[in-house]
Design a protein around this motif. Structure first.
Motif, short mmCIF file in Angstrom:
data_model
loop_
_atom_site.label_atom_id
_atom_site.label_comp_id
_atom_site.label_asym_id
_atom_site.label_seq_id
_atom_site.Cartn_x
_atom_site.Cartn_y
_atom_site.Cartn_z
N GLY A 195 0.80 -1.22 0.00
CA GLY A 195 0.00 0.00 0.00
C GLY A 195 0.83 1.27 0.00
O GLY A 195 0.29 2.36 -0.16
N SER A 196 2.14 1.16 0.17
CA SER A 196 3.00 2.35 0.19
C SER A 196 3.22 2.93 -1.20
O SER A 196 3.55 4.10 -1.34
N GLY A 197 3.07 2.09 -2.23
CA GLY A 197 3.29 2.54 -3.60
C GLY A 197 4.76 2.70 -3.96
O GLY A 197 5.09 3.25 -5.00
N ALA A 198 5.65 2.22 -3.10
CA ALA A 198 7.09 2.36 -3.34
C ALA A 198 7.50 1.60 -4.59
O ALA A 198 7.12 0.45 -4.79
N ILE A 199 8.27 2.27 -5.44
CA ILE A 199 8.81 1.64 -6.65
C ILE A 199 10.09 0.92 -6.22
O ILE A 199 11.07 1.54 -5.85
N LEU A 200 10.07 -0.41 -6.29
CA LEU A 200 11.23 -1.20 -5.89
C LEU A 200 12.19 -1.43 -7.05
O LEU A 200 13.38 -1.61 -6.84
N ASP A 201 11.66 -1.44 -8.27
CA ASP A 201 12.49 -1.59 -9.47
C ASP A 201 11.73 -0.94 -10.61
O ASP A 201 10.59 -1.29 -10.88
N LYS A 202 12.35 0.01 -11.29
CA LYS A 202 11.71 0.70 -12.41
C LYS A 202 11.67 -0.15 -13.68
O LYS A 202 11.10 0.26 -14.68
N GLY A 203 12.28 -1.34 -13.62
CA GLY A 203 12.30 -2.18 -14.81
C GLY A 203 13.21 -1.60 -15.86
O GLY A 203 14.00 -0.71 -15.61
N GLY A 204 13.09 -2.12 -17.06
CA GLY A 204 13.91 -1.62 -18.16
C GLY A 204 14.56 -2.73 -18.92
O GLY A 204 14.35 -3.91 -18.65
N PRO A 205 15.36 -2.38 -19.90
CA PRO A 205 15.99 -3.36 -20.78
C PRO A 205 16.94 -4.29 -20.02
O PRO A 205 17.64 -3.86 -19.10
N LEU A 206 16.93 -5.55 -20.42
CA LEU A 206 17.88 -6.51 -19.87
C LEU A 206 19.22 -6.41 -20.56
O LEU A 206 20.25 -6.69 -19.97
N PHE A 207 19.20 -6.02 -21.81
CA PHE A 207 20.42 -5.97 -22.60
C PHE A 207 20.68 -4.54 -23.03
O PHE A 207 19.82 -3.89 -23.60
N ALA A 208 21.87 -4.03 -22.74
CA ALA A 208 22.24 -2.67 -23.12
C ALA A 208 22.62 -2.63 -24.59
O ALA A 208 23.21 -3.56 -25.12
N GLU A 209 22.28 -1.54 -25.23
CA GLU A 209 22.69 -1.32 -26.62
C GLU A 209 24.19 -1.07 -26.66
O GLU A 209 24.72 -0.33 -25.84
N ALA A 210 24.87 -1.68 -27.60
CA ALA A 210 26.33 -1.49 -27.70
C ALA A 210 26.68 -0.29 -28.51
O ALA A 210 26.00 0.20 -29.31
#
Length: 80
Positions: free
Chosen positions: A65-80
């Motif tokens: 219920g706190s609404g805390a973002i624990l991980d914003k997510g995002g790409p697993l692989f970085a663009e080279a």
């Protein structure tokens, strides 16, 4: 998932909707998962159509219920 967790999910969704399109972390979600990590309940917002293969980490929001973002997510692989 009980009433308390459903209320927490609604609150998390309302908070993200209030951010609008630019900063909204849950737009594009295909699946919402509820689980416990230790004693902490969390919601995972999965942005991949197929759960077999995905190139993006899910957004993880606290399910207490706190609404805390624990991980914003995002790409697993970085663009080279």
């Amino acid at each position: 998932m009980g009433l308390k967790e459903l209320e927490a999910l609604v609150a998390a969704l309302q908070a993200e909707i209030a951010k609008g399109r630019g900063d909204n972390l849950v737009l594009g979600t295909w699946h919402i998962h509820f689980e416990k990590r230790g004693d902490t309940p969390v919601f995972q917002f999965v942005k991949c159509e197929s759960e077999v293969y995905c190139e993006e980490r899910p957004v993880v929001i606290a399910g207490d219920g706190s609404g805390a973002i624990l991980d914003k997510g995002g790409p697993l692989f970085a663009e080279a």
